[in-house]
Design a protein around this motif. Structure first.
Motif, PDB file in Angstrom:
ATOM      1  N   PHE A 184       9.263  -4.502   3.802  1.00  0.00           N
ATOM      2  CA  PHE A 184       9.838  -5.840   2.935  1.00  0.00           C
ATOM      3  C   PHE A 184      10.649  -6.379   2.595  1.00  0.00           C
ATOM      4  N   ARG A 185      11.451  -5.413   1.982  1.00  0.00           N
ATOM      5  CA  ARG A 185      13.110  -4.896   1.395  1.00  0.00           C
ATOM      6  C   ARG A 185      13.944  -5.902   2.660  1.00  0.00           C
ATOM      7  N   LEU A 186      13.568  -4.870   3.941  1.00  0.00           N
ATOM      8  CA  LEU A 186      14.332  -5.524   4.637  1.00  0.00           C
ATOM      9  C   LEU A 186      14.768  -6.815   4.936  1.00  0.00           C
ATOM     10  N   LEU A 187      13.371  -7.516   5.093  1.00  0.00           N
ATOM     11  CA  LEU A 187      13.304  -9.162   5.324  1.00  0.00           C
ATOM     12  C   LEU A 187      13.396 -10.049   4.535  1.00  0.00           C
ATOM     13  N   ILE A 188      13.418  -9.647   3.009  1.00  0.00           N
ATOM     14  CA  ILE A 188      14.007 -10.897   2.641  1.00  0.00           C
ATOM     15  C   ILE A 188      15.508 -10.520   2.565  1.00  0.00           C
ATOM     16  N   GLY A 189      16.285  -9.331   3.027  1.00  0.00           N
ATOM     17  CA  GLY A 189      17.264  -9.334   3.269  1.00  0.00           C
ATOM     18  C   GLY A 189      18.031 -10.385   4.680  1.00  0.00           C
ATOM     19  N   VAL A 190      17.080 -10.549   5.134  1.00  0.00           N
ATOM     20  CA  VAL A 190      17.407 -11.784   6.551  1.00  0.00           C
ATOM     21  C   VAL A 190      17.686 -13.325   5.852  1.00  0.00           C
ATOM     22  N   SER A 191      18.500 -13.625   6.226  1.00  0.00           N
ATOM     23  CA  SER A 191      19.126 -15.178   5.305  1.00  0.00           C
ATOM     24  C   SER A 191      17.750 -16.259   5.845  1.00  0.00           C
ATOM     25  N   ALA A 228       0.799 -11.106   9.239  1.00  0.00           N
ATOM     26  CA  ALA A 228       1.259 -11.246  10.154  1.00  0.00           C
ATOM     27  C   ALA A 228       0.947  -9.787  11.016  1.00  0.00           C
ATOM     28  N   LEU A 229       2.305  -9.606  10.765  1.00  0.00           N
ATOM     29  CA  LEU A 229       2.623  -8.444  11.650  1.00  0.00           C
ATOM     30  C   LEU A 229       2.886  -7.155  10.977  1.00  0.00           C
ATOM     31  N   PRO A 230       1.701  -6.400  11.005  1.00  0.00           N
ATOM     32  CA  PRO A 230       1.869  -4.812  10.068  1.00  0.00           C
ATOM     33  C   PRO A 230       3.332  -4.261  10.041  1.00  0.00           C
ATOM     34  N   ALA A 231       3.593  -3.406   9.271  1.00  0.00           N
ATOM     35  CA  ALA A 231       5.246  -2.503   9.153  1.00  0.00           C
ATOM     36  C   ALA A 231       5.325  -1.874  10.725  1.00  0.00           C
ATOM     37  N   ASP A 232       4.560  -1.108  11.033  1.00  0.00           N
ATOM     38  CA  ASP A 232       4.674  -0.524  12.144  1.00  0.00           C
ATOM     39  C   ASP A 232       4.646  -1.442  13.303  1.00  0.00           C
ATOM     40  N   GLU A 233       3.354  -2.124  13.707  1.00  0.00           N
ATOM     41  CA  GLU A 233       4.024  -3.557  15.306  1.00  0.00           C
ATOM     42  C   GLU A 233       5.263  -4.207  14.745  1.00  0.00           C
ATOM     43  N   LEU A 234       5.201  -4.947  13.411  1.00  0.00           N
ATOM     44  CA  LEU A 234       7.117  -5.544  13.398  1.00  0.00           C
ATOM     45  C   LEU A 234       8.375  -4.596  13.541  1.00  0.00           C
ATOM     46  N   ARG A 235       8.566  -3.128  14.191  1.00  0.00           N
ATOM     47  CA  ARG A 235       9.169  -2.682  14.151  1.00  0.00           C
ATOM     48  C   ARG A 235       9.465  -2.467  15.657  1.00  0.00           C
ATOM     49  N   PHE A 236       7.870  -2.198  16.106  1.00  0.00           N
ATOM     50  CA  PHE A 236       8.172  -2.170  18.017  1.00  0.00           C
ATOM     51  C   PHE A 236       8.570  -3.705  17.730  1.00  0.00           C
ATOM     52  N   ALA A 237       7.815  -5.198  17.548  1.00  0.00           N
ATOM     53  CA  ALA A 237       8.043  -6.349  18.120  1.00  0.00           C
ATOM     54  C   ALA A 237       9.757  -6.284  17.772  1.00  0.00           C
ATOM     55  N   VAL A 238      10.861  -5.952  16.878  1.00  0.00           N
ATOM     56  CA  VAL A 238      11.853  -5.593  16.927  1.00  0.00           C
ATOM     57  C   VAL A 238      12.884  -5.260  18.074  1.00  0.00           C
ATOM     58  N   LEU A 239      12.280  -4.202  17.811  1.00  0.00           N
ATOM     59  CA  LEU A 239      13.056  -3.262  18.733  1.00  0.00           C
ATOM     60  C   LEU A 239      13.019  -3.447  20.023  1.00  0.00           C
ATOM     61  N   ALA A 240      12.176  -3.971  20.365  1.00  0.00           N
ATOM     62  CA  ALA A 240      11.470  -4.573  21.680  1.00  0.00           C
ATOM     63  C   ALA A 240      11.908  -6.278  22.626  1.00  0.00           C
ATOM     64  N   GLU A 241      12.838  -6.528  21.501  1.00  0.00           N
ATOM     65  CA  GLU A 241      13.312  -8.314  20.915  1.00  0.00           C
ATOM     66  C   GLU A 241      11.894  -9.070  21.263  1.00  0.00           C
ATOM     67  N   ASP A 242      10.963  -8.976  20.594  1.00  0.00           N
ATOM     68  CA  ASP A 242       9.654  -9.359  21.319  1.00  0.00           C
ATOM     69  C   ASP A 242       9.888 -11.110  20.387  1.00  0.00           C
ATOM     70  N   LEU A 285       0.961  -1.506   0.325  1.00  0.00           N
ATOM     71  CA  LEU A 285       0.074   0.076  -0.051  1.00  0.00           C
ATOM     72  C   LEU A 285       0.741   0.928  -0.233  1.00  0.00           C
ATOM     73  N   ASP A 286       1.775   0.345   0.632  1.00  0.00           N
ATOM     74  CA  ASP A 286       3.002   2.328   0.772  1.00  0.00           C
ATOM     75  C   ASP A 286       4.330   1.777   0.451  1.00  0.00           C
ATOM     76  N   LYS A 287       5.175   3.108   0.674  1.00  0.00           N
ATOM     77  CA  LYS A 287       6.745   2.893   0.664  1.00  0.00           C
ATOM     78  C   LYS A 287       7.656   1.886   1.481  1.00  0.00           C
ATOM     79  N   ASP A 288       6.530   2.363   2.645  1.00  0.00           N
ATOM     80  CA  ASP A 288       7.070   2.041   3.939  1.00  0.00           C
ATOM     81  C   ASP A 288       7.221   0.384   4.557  1.00  0.00           C
ATOM     82  N   GLU A 289       5.958  -0.008   3.508  1.00  0.00           N
ATOM     83  CA  GLU A 289       5.548  -1.241   3.948  1.00  0.00           C
ATOM     84  C   GLU A 289       6.744  -2.082   2.619  1.00  0.00           C
ATOM     85  N   LEU A 290       6.695  -1.111   1.749  1.00  0.00           N
ATOM     86  CA  LEU A 290       7.747  -1.581   1.034  1.00  0.00           C
ATOM     87  C   LEU A 290       8.908  -2.205   0.918  1.00  0.00           C
ATOM     88  N   SER A 291       9.961  -0.753   1.733  1.00  0.00           N
ATOM     89  CA  SER A 291      10.652  -0.936   2.657  1.00  0.00           C
ATOM     90  C   SER A 291      10.939  -2.322   4.007  1.00  0.00           C
TER      91      SER A 291
END
Length: 209
Positions: free
Chosen positions: A72-79, A92-106, A64-70
């Motif tokens: 997505f690109r980071l995710l496919i960069g993970v081995s 399962a996790l919209p972009a903003d929720e994924l950010r918080f989960a990663v930063l919180a090491e959840d 829907l927007d460039k943020d989601e695409l960005s």
């Protein structure tokens, strides 16, 4: 590279949409939340895209927007995470929720995504944590909240305006001698009423008398 596609919504499948652009139908694989934002078939949609080229085929992924695409690109960069796996995570996790989960090491929240176990969730956190900033996460969350508030306000304003027109039309009908029940029935029988002014609705309602 195809940066985005804007076209009429032709078809919706289980995990993709088909957009018609200049006589060509593009099948685009999308995350789950895109389906909630789709307009009616035939109406225009704009999706930011990622093109995957492999020996066995070519696939388009849309957002829907460039943020989601960005993200997505980071995710496919993970081995170990491919494009379809990344789509599953963003479903399962919209972009903003994924950010918080990663930063919180959840790890538990991330591991809820299909095909993502605890080991992969931990790998995602290690590889992505330095690429996210808490300030960006809060800024994106705030922007999303403001968009939702504006959309709710516009819908409420539109509904309020329509109700006022209906009320004025019913009052005019009652002034002409119709009962409240008759006025309500006549207004309810008007087709395409939401786009009418009070005068137009009154004339259309009188045809139902």
């Amino acid at each position: 590279m195809i940066a985005f596609i804007r076209g009429g919504l032709e078809e919706i499948t289980e995990n993709s949409v088909v957009l018609e652009c200049s006589g060509v139908g593009y099948e685009i694989i999308v995350p789950g939340q895109v389906f909630d934002a789709l307009p009616k078939p035939g109406e225009e949609v704009k999706l930011y895209t990622y093109l995957q080229v492999r020996e066995d085929g070519v696939s388009l992924f849309g957002f829907l927007d460039k943020d989601e695409l960005s993200i997505f690109r980071l995710l496919i960069g993970v081995s170990g995470i491919g494009p379809k796996g990344a789509i599953g995570i963003l479903s399962a996790l919209p972009a903003d929720e994924l950010r918080f989960a990663v930063l919180a090491e959840d790890e538990k929240t991330i591991a809820k995504a299909p095909g993502i176990g605890a080991k992969t969730a931990k790998k995602m956190i290690l590889e992505l944590k330095d690429k996210f900033r808490l300030e960006d996460a809060f800024e994106k969350k705030l922007m999303q909240a403001e968009k939702e508030k504006e959309a709710d306000g516009a819908a409420e304003k539109k509904d309020g305006s329509y109700r006022q027109i209906v009320l004025e039309t019913m009052q005019a009908l009652e002034a002409l001698g119709f009962s409240g029940t008759q006025a309500k029935r006549m207004v309810n029988g008007v087709e395409g009423a939401e786009g009418m002014s009070a005068d137009e609705m009154l004339r259309a309602a009188l045809k139902k008398a």
